[in-house]
Enzyme design. Structure first.
Site, mmCIF file in Angstrom:
data_model
loop_
_atom_site.group_PDB
_atom_site.id
_atom_site.type_symbol
_atom_site.label_atom_id
_atom_site.label_comp_id
_atom_site.label_asym_id
_atom_site.label_seq_id
_atom_site.Cartn_x
_atom_site.Cartn_y
_atom_site.Cartn_z
ATOM 1 N N CYS A 1 39.446 60.888 19.993
ATOM 2 C CA CYS A 1 38.879 62.002 20.763
ATOM 3 C C CYS A 1 38.115 61.424 21.945
ATOM 4 O O CYS A 1 37.365 60.454 21.793
ATOM 5 C CB CYS A 1 37.947 62.815 19.872
ATOM 6 S SG CYS A 1 37.202 64.227 20.712
ATOM 7 N N HIS B 1 43.676 69.896 17.047
ATOM 8 C CA HIS B 1 42.530 69.088 17.476
ATOM 9 C C HIS B 1 41.805 69.786 18.638
ATOM 10 O O HIS B 1 40.574 69.917 18.624
ATOM 11 C CB HIS B 1 43.022 67.694 17.901
ATOM 12 C CG HIS B 1 41.944 66.804 18.427
ATOM 13 N ND1 HIS B 1 41.540 65.665 17.778
ATOM 14 C CD2 HIS B 1 41.179 66.878 19.566
ATOM 15 C CE1 HIS B 1 40.562 65.090 18.475
ATOM 16 N NE2 HIS B 1 40.339 65.805 19.565
ATOM 17 N N GLU B 2 42.582 70.232 19.638
ATOM 18 C CA GLU B 2 41.946 70.823 20.826
ATOM 19 C C GLU B 2 41.283 72.156 20.497
ATOM 20 O O GLU B 2 40.175 72.442 20.962
ATOM 21 C CB GLU B 2 42.962 70.997 21.956
ATOM 22 C CG GLU B 2 43.551 69.701 22.489
ATOM 23 C CD GLU B 2 42.526 68.634 22.806
ATOM 24 O OE1 GLU B 2 41.387 68.969 23.176
ATOM 25 O OE2 GLU B 2 42.861 67.443 22.649
ATOM 26 N N HIS C 1 37.869 72.065 19.025
ATOM 27 C CA HIS C 1 36.756 71.881 19.964
ATOM 28 C C HIS C 1 36.143 73.228 20.356
ATOM 29 O O HIS C 1 34.953 73.296 20.688
ATOM 30 C CB HIS C 1 37.242 71.175 21.237
ATOM 31 C CG HIS C 1 37.339 69.682 21.122
ATOM 32 N ND1 HIS C 1 36.243 68.886 20.903
ATOM 33 C CD2 HIS C 1 38.400 68.846 21.209
ATOM 34 C CE1 HIS C 1 36.627 67.607 20.869
ATOM 35 N NE2 HIS C 1 37.934 67.565 21.039
#
Ligand code: NI
Length: 178
Positions: free
Chosen positions: A100, A142-143, A146
């Site tokens: 990351c 993953h994104e 966020h």
């Protein structure tokens, strides 16, 4: 459009739930996407989310091209994804190494849904609806994490599988961070 500073783990904005975008096709949204784009490319990332540059809005971008540094990476088309919704599909979970931009230098083994459908909009409000798997599915998960204040170490099952990229992968080959 400038390359922006990427916030690192520990910054409170990275722990916030980001707000949905309410107006599409605006100059402000185009400028945000351009900054994300420049920053992702400068950092050689696979993706980046708006909170990583200090903007708590539900906007992510990602792209994995054919890259000689990461020959095993599947190609993921350049995508601007606003107000995303993820629906995991059958196929179970699969462990994979992630990095990351907000956790520089480290890599961790993270379980993710192998297949999923994602919907959302591009910056002009055109709908996006895709069913994906593998690394593409991993990058999206993953994104989008966020946007909910979640960094990949929070998804790990065993922190023994967290380490420094140059130690875990001394011959290179770690996938690009997101
Ligand atoms: Ni990230």
């Amino acid at each position: 459009m400038p390359v922006r500073t990427v916030l690192k783990m520990g910054h409170p904005i990275l722990r916030q739930v980001a707000a949905p975008v309410e107006r599409f096709g605006t100059r402000e949204l185009a400028a945000l996407v351009a900054d994300l784009d420049d920053t992702m490319r400068a950092m050689i990332g696979a993706g980046i989310a708006a909170p990583q540059i200090g903007v708590s809005l539900r906007v992510v971008i990602f792209e994995v091209r054919d890259n000689p540094r990461y020959p095993q990476a599947e190609v993921v088309p350049y995508t601007v994804l606003v107000n995303p919704r993820l629906t995991p599909l059958e196929g179970g979970m699969e462990d994979g190494w992630e990095g990351c931009l907000s956790v520089p230098g480290l890599r961790g083994l993270v379980p993710r849904h192998r297949r999923l459908r994602y919907t959302g909009f591009d910056a002009d409000g055109r709908p996006i609806d895709r069913t994906v798997e593998g690394f593409h599915a991993r990058v999206v998960q993953h994104e989008v994490d966020h946007l909910d204040g979640v960094l990949y170490p929070m998804r790990m099952r065993d922190l023994r599988d967290l380490g420094y990229e140059d130690t875990l992968f001394p011959d290179g080959g770690a996938l690009p961070p997101g």
